[in-house]
Design an enzyme around this catalytic site. Structure first.
Site, PDB file in Angstrom:
ATOM      1  N   ASP A 159       0.849  -1.200   0.000  1.00 50.48           N
ATOM      2  CA  ASP A 159       0.000   0.000   0.000  1.00 50.48           C
ATOM      3  C   ASP A 159       0.885   1.251   0.000  1.00 50.48           C
ATOM      4  OD1 ASP A 159      -2.332   1.525   0.147  1.00 50.48           O
ATOM      5  OD2 ASP A 159      -3.242   0.228   1.658  1.00 50.48           O
ATOM      6  N   GLU A 191      -0.035  -0.192  -5.196  1.00 49.54           N
ATOM      7  CA  GLU A 191      -1.026   0.890  -5.261  1.00 49.54           C
ATOM      8  C   GLU A 191      -0.352   2.193  -5.658  1.00 49.54           C
ATOM      9  OE1 GLU A 191      -4.272   1.151  -2.565  1.00 49.54           O
ATOM     10  OE2 GLU A 191      -3.851  -0.805  -1.674  1.00 49.54           O
ATOM     11  N   LEU A 194      -2.283   4.895  -7.795  1.00 46.82           N
ATOM     12  CA  LEU A 194      -3.386   5.509  -7.046  1.00 46.82           C
ATOM     13  C   LEU A 194      -2.909   6.726  -6.249  1.00 46.82           C
ATOM     14  CD1 LEU A 194      -6.198   5.621  -5.616  1.00 46.82           C
ATOM     15  CD2 LEU A 194      -5.353   3.851  -4.078  1.00 46.82           C
ATOM     16  N   TYR A 195      -1.762   6.576  -5.602  1.00 46.63           N
ATOM     17  CA  TYR A 195      -1.255   7.659  -4.754  1.00 46.63           C
ATOM     18  C   TYR A 195      -0.535   8.746  -5.555  1.00 46.63           C
ATOM     19  CZ  TYR A 195      -2.596   4.783  -0.804  1.00 46.63           C
ATOM     20  OH  TYR A 195      -3.327   4.074   0.104  1.00 46.63           O
ATOM     21  N   ASP A 219     -10.679   2.743  -3.410  1.00 39.98           N
ATOM     22  CA  ASP A 219     -11.138   1.439  -2.907  1.00 39.98           C
ATOM     23  C   ASP A 219     -12.558   1.112  -3.353  1.00 39.98           C
ATOM     24  OD1 ASP A 219      -8.822   1.824  -1.523  1.00 39.98           O
ATOM     25  OD2 ASP A 219      -9.687   1.458   0.457  1.00 39.98           O
TER      26      ASP A 219
HETATM   27  C1  GAL Z   1      -6.283   1.155   1.506  1.00 39.37           C
HETATM   28  C2  GAL Z   1      -6.226   0.182   0.368  1.00 39.37           C
HETATM   29  C3  GAL Z   1      -7.220  -0.911   0.666  1.00 39.37           C
HETATM   30  C4  GAL Z   1      -6.813  -1.585   1.960  1.00 39.37           C
HETATM   31  C5  GAL Z   1      -6.672  -0.565   3.096  1.00 39.37           C
HETATM   32  C6  GAL Z   1      -6.078  -1.181   4.328  1.00 39.37           C
HETATM   33  O1  GAL Z   1      -5.503   2.211   1.226  1.00 39.37           O
HETATM   34  O2  GAL Z   1      -6.546   0.830  -0.845  1.00 39.37           O
HETATM   35  O3  GAL Z   1      -7.282  -1.830  -0.403  1.00 39.37           O
HETATM   36  O4  GAL Z   1      -5.619  -2.281   1.751  1.00 39.37           O
HETATM   37  O5  GAL Z   1      -5.854   0.507   2.696  1.00 39.37           O
HETATM   38  O6  GAL Z   1      -5.905  -0.262   5.348  1.00 39.37           O
END
Ligand code: GAL
Length: 446
Positions: A159, A191, A194-195, A219
């Protein structure tokens, strides 16, 4: 009664010649189960032992995956998400599982999952902390990669919370390198884009070289509006993201929420169909111990899974969208081959498959009224159906629709927020059974 819109075929799409992460994994979109959407950060094992994040949850999921046909259908990764670890690293700086909820530790859990012929996934964060506030990997990339390899983990979801965005790329690339250096095959789920999107357009060349799949959008939630927002984001960025999908690296629109609370059955079919068209990882987040038979059958539908796992490995595009005013907006996809429909608020998505085949999804976005018809007709020059093709409907029910020629068309009925999913196979030969003949007995809506 209806006017028919033709789209021109534009074939010979150019592909980006990007190298995928060279770890030999994810040659087709990965399939499995991931705890987050359904179980989130439930750590209360005293009050909710059945649903809390604990070794028991993954062991039970693995058991069910073997017993109830999931493994056989292709779902192989059992994945832990956030909230598995202790709040502190051990005295050597290593991550450790929460001792109360994972008394056997992750290595034992991996052994258990492997003994079932399945694979274990784990979660970490490229920044200081995970999104739920557990220790992050920043400053510990090498240590954590080694720990995961030692535990014999098979997948890492990394993440991007609590990280200076300008360092995201370096962090993800570094983790990818040290994972490879462990010598263990660990599928790498990122991810990173996304960020980065809030600041600039991510560099998908490097992302594809670094990760086996990557999230670009927020999400998934257990609702139709969430699924629609993911589809809309994907379609509106498809020219940027779709060319990068292929064996070894995939766009990840997030988990399948089929079998939970928020989607009607038609909407569940839409998610399954469109995730297959998008060549998305099929990571379910649901409770496999308690899932209704219709949702199970949908998730295990081998025809749809075949589309998802097609060896050509091309992601589909939204090729047309008809607005409420009846205007048709065509995707600029070089893949577009067909089609046509009768009414407003339909979307058409197409995915090229191996053997010159094509998958077509037609989504009815009108959320009022009953089933509506759409007409399919070949665009002039639509090679797949020239001189003829065989059409099979996979959703809403399996039906062989017979031979289609450039002259024929038919009408198929789609429920509100449902999807008709078809495959089209080119056929050579000269005396086809007419599409018109076969369609007249099938489609009684008009
Ligand atoms: C988010 C992520 C989710 C999950 C979550 C856990 O940022 O996009 O898929 O992993 O964190 O805290």
């Amino acid at each position: 009664m209806y006017s028919v819109v033709f789209l021109l075929a534009v074939l010979g799409a150019s592909r980006r010649a990007a190298d995928a992460l060279d770890n030999g994994l994810a040659l087709t979109p990965p399939m499995g189960w991931l705890h987050w959407e359904r179980f989130m950060c439930n750590t209360d094992c005293d009050r909710d032992p059945n649903n809390c994040i604990s070794e028991r949850l993954y062991m039970q999921m693995a058991d069910v995956m073997v017993k109830e046909g999931w493994k056989e259908a292709g779902y192989e990764y059992v994945c832990i998400d956030d909230c598995w670890s202790a709040h502190q690293r051990d005295d050597q700086g290593r991550l450790q599982a929460d001792p109360k909820r994972f008394p056997g530790g992750i290595k034992k859990l991996a052994d258990y999952v492997h003994s079932k012929g399945l694979k274990l996934g784990i979660y970490a964060d490229v920044g200081r902390n995970t999104c739920a506030g557990y220790p992050g990997s920043q400053g510990y990339y090498e240590t954590d990669a080694q720990t995961f390899a030692k535990w014999e983990v098979d997948l890492l979801k990394l993440d991007g919370c609590f990280m200076d965005w300008t360092l995201l790329g370096d962090g993800y690339m570094y983790m990818s390198r040290v994972l490879n250096r462990t010598g263990r095959s660990i599928l790498f789920s990122c991810e990173w884009p996304l960020y980065e999107w809030p600041y600039h357009q991510p560099n998908y060349t490097v992302i594809r070289e670094t990760c086996n799949h990557w999230r670009s959008f927020t999400d998934v939630y257990d609702s139709w509006s969430s699924v629609k927002s993911i589809l809309d984001w994907t379609a509106s960025h498809q020219d940027i993201i779709v060319p990068w999908a292929g064996p070894g690296g995939w766009n990840d629109p997030d988990m399948l929420i089929i079998g939970n609370f928020g989607l009607s059955h038609d909407q569940q079919e839409s998610q399954m169909a469109l995730w297959a068209i998008m060549a998305a990882p099929l990571l379910m987040s649901n409770d496999l111990r308690d899932i209704c038979p219709r949702s199970r059958a949908l998730l295990q539908n081998r025809h749809i899974i075949d589309i998802s796992q097609d060896p050509l490995g091309r992601q589909g595009y939204r090729t047309a969208k008809v607005s409420a005013r009846g205007d048709t907006e065509h995707g600029r996809s070089p893949e577009r081959q067909l089609v046509t429909f009768l009414a407003d608020k339909f979307e058409v998505w197409e995915r090229p498959l191996s053997g010159g085949r094509l998958a077509i999804a037609v989504l009815n976005k009108q959320e009022i009224g009953g089933p509506r018809g759409f007409a399919v007709r070949s665009a002039p020059g639509w090679k797949t159906c020239s001189p003829q093709c065989n059409v099979t409907q996979l959703l809403p029910r399996y039906e062989e629709l017979g031979i289609h020629t450039p002259q024929s068309d038919t009408v198929i009925s789609v429920n509100p927020s449902g999807t008709a999913l078809l495959t089209v196979t080119p056929v050579s030969g000269d005396s086809p059974r007419g599409w018109q003949d076969s369609s007249s007995k099938r489609h009684d809506i008009l």
